[in-house]
Design a protein around this motif. Sequence first.
Motif, PDB file in Angstrom:
ATOM      1  N   GLU A   3       0.845  -1.179   0.000  1.00 24.77           N
ATOM      2  CA  GLU A   3       0.000   0.000   0.000  1.00 24.77           C
ATOM      3  C   GLU A   3       0.884   1.234   0.000  1.00 24.77           C
ATOM      4  O   GLU A   3       1.620   1.492   0.951  1.00 24.77           O
ATOM      5  CB  GLU A   3      -0.921   0.014   1.221  1.00 24.77           C
ATOM      6  N   GLU A  58      -8.946  -5.729   5.117  1.00 25.91           N
ATOM      7  CA  GLU A  58      -8.391  -6.470   6.252  1.00 25.91           C
ATOM      8  C   GLU A  58      -8.113  -5.530   7.421  1.00 25.91           C
ATOM      9  O   GLU A  58      -8.452  -5.829   8.571  1.00 25.91           O
ATOM     10  CB  GLU A  58      -7.099  -7.175   5.847  1.00 25.91           C
ATOM     11  N   ASP A  59      -7.506  -4.393   7.127  1.00 29.11           N
ATOM     12  CA  ASP A  59      -7.184  -3.426   8.177  1.00 29.11           C
ATOM     13  C   ASP A  59      -8.442  -2.904   8.860  1.00 29.11           C
ATOM     14  O   ASP A  59      -8.463  -2.705  10.078  1.00 29.11           O
ATOM     15  CB  ASP A  59      -6.394  -2.251   7.591  1.00 29.11           C
ATOM     16  N   TYR A  60      -9.496  -2.703   8.081  1.00 28.08           N
ATOM     17  CA  TYR A  60     -10.747  -2.207   8.665  1.00 28.08           C
ATOM     18  C   TYR A  60     -11.323  -3.211   9.661  1.00 28.08           C
ATOM     19  O   TYR A  60     -11.832  -2.824  10.731  1.00 28.08           O
ATOM     20  CB  TYR A  60     -11.768  -1.928   7.556  1.00 28.08           C
ATOM     21  N   SER A  82      -6.119  -5.531   1.304  1.00 27.83           N
ATOM     22  CA  SER A  82      -5.417  -5.123   2.525  1.00 27.83           C
ATOM     23  C   SER A  82      -6.184  -4.033   3.271  1.00 27.83           C
ATOM     24  O   SER A  82      -6.224  -4.022   4.509  1.00 27.83           O
ATOM     25  CB  SER A  82      -4.011  -4.626   2.185  1.00 27.83           C
ATOM     26  N   GLU A  83      -6.781  -3.137   2.527  1.00 29.86           N
ATOM     27  CA  GLU A  83      -7.556  -2.054   3.146  1.00 29.86           C
ATOM     28  C   GLU A  83      -8.746  -2.625   3.922  1.00 29.86           C
ATOM     29  O   GLU A  83      -9.051  -2.184   5.037  1.00 29.86           O
ATOM     30  CB  GLU A  83      -8.040  -1.078   2.075  1.00 29.86           C
ATOM     31  N   ARG A 116      -9.802  -5.523  11.418  1.00 29.12           N
ATOM     32  CA  ARG A 116      -8.946  -5.945  12.537  1.00 29.12           C
ATOM     33  C   ARG A 116      -9.372  -5.193  13.799  1.00 29.12           C
ATOM     34  O   ARG A 116      -8.765  -4.204  14.205  1.00 29.12           O
ATOM     35  CB  ARG A 116      -7.482  -5.682  12.218  1.00 29.12           C
ATOM     36  N   THR A 117     -10.429  -5.677  14.422  1.00 31.85           N
ATOM     37  CA  THR A 117     -10.990  -5.071  15.628  1.00 31.85           C
ATOM     38  C   THR A 117     -11.161  -6.151  16.689  1.00 31.85           C
ATOM     39  O   THR A 117     -10.853  -7.329  16.469  1.00 31.85           O
ATOM     40  CB  THR A 117     -12.353  -4.426  15.327  1.00 31.85           C
TER      41      THR A 117
END
Length: 345
Positions: A12, A58-60, A55-56, A62-63
Motif C-alpha cells: 500500500e 483487512e485493516d478495517y 489489505s484495506e 482488525r478489531t
Amino acid sequence: MNNPFTLSFGLEPASYIAREQQTNQVIHSFTGDPSPSHLYMISGIRGAGKTVFLSELEDYFRTEEWIVYDLSIETDLLRSFAAKLYNDERLYRLFIGAKINLSFLGLGVEIQGASPISDLGTAIERMLAIVKKQGKKVLISIDEAINSVYMRQFASEFQIILRNHYPVYLLMTGLYENLYNLQNEKTLTFLYRAPKINLDPLNAAAVTLSYQKIFHNSIEDARKMAALTKGYSYAYQVVGYLCWNMNIHTVTDELISQFDRYMDEYVYAKIWSELSPVKRDVLNAMAGTSSGSVKEIRQSIGMSTQEFSVYRSRLVQQGIIQANGYGRLTFTLPRFKFFIQNQVY
C-alpha cells in the motif's frame, strides 16, 4: 520527503486512491444484521489494485470483534486455516478448555481424556462453534485465487460452514479467468451466486486531484498526467513515481518514453504472456486498425462473428478492451496499443 509512489505490487503506497463505494459495499454487507452475504469475489486485471484493496478491508476488520486470517494460495488452505485458528492466542485457551484435541492432525499437543479429532472439517467446525459462542467473527482473505485442488477443497468446506451458520466471511481476489474457472466447477456452483466486484479504472477526477495535491501543478497539467494513466491503478503509481524522480509535473516526451519502458517491464509483458495465441491475434489486429472497427478487426483475422464475439467478451471481462460506441473497441490499458505494435512475433 520520500517518493509517495511505489512500483512494488501488493504494497500500500503512501499515495493511494481509495475505492470508497466498493469498500463500503463489502463492509455494509459483512456487518449487516443479518449479513446479506458472507463472501465477495474481487476481480481485476494485473495492476488493478486487488491486493491493496484487500489489505484495506483487512485493516478495517482488525478489531476486537473480528479475527482476520490471510491465507496463501500456495498452501493447503484448510489445514492453514485450522492451524491459524487453533494457535490464535485469543482462542487457544478456550480450545484447550473445551478439550479439542488436534494431535492426530499434527496441529496441537495431546490432551489427556480427550479423543483426538481425525477429520479436519470436524476440527474446524468444533473451533468455530466456540468462536461463535464468544460473539466473534472470522474474516478469511485469499489473494490471487486459482482453480487448484486446495482451493476447491477449501471452497467446499466453506460452503458447509455457511450452511451451519458459523460467523465466517471470505474475501477472494483473482484474475477474471481464474475466478471464472473456479466458479465453473460443478461442485462449487454456490460461487456463481456470490456477489462480485470488478475493479474498474480509477475515477479521473480523483486521479487529477491527487496529482495536483502532491505536485502542486496546474489543473491542466494534472489532467494530462491523469489522462496518461487512463485510470489504471498501476499506471497511476508509475506516472507519479517517474514525475517525482524526474522532478517534473506534467507530461513530456521523456516521461512517455520512460512510462512505456516501465509498463512493459513491470506489467504488460506478463499480461501478454498469459494470453492465448488467439487472443493475441485479436489484439494485434485491433492494434493494427485506426478506427477500432469490430468488422475490420474480425475480417483481418478471418474470424466469424460468433467466434469473435466470444473472444471480445473475454477480453472485455479481463479488463483489456472495452466497447466504445456501436461496433467499435478501444484498449482500456494506457498505451497498450503501442506496446502491442512493438512486439516481435
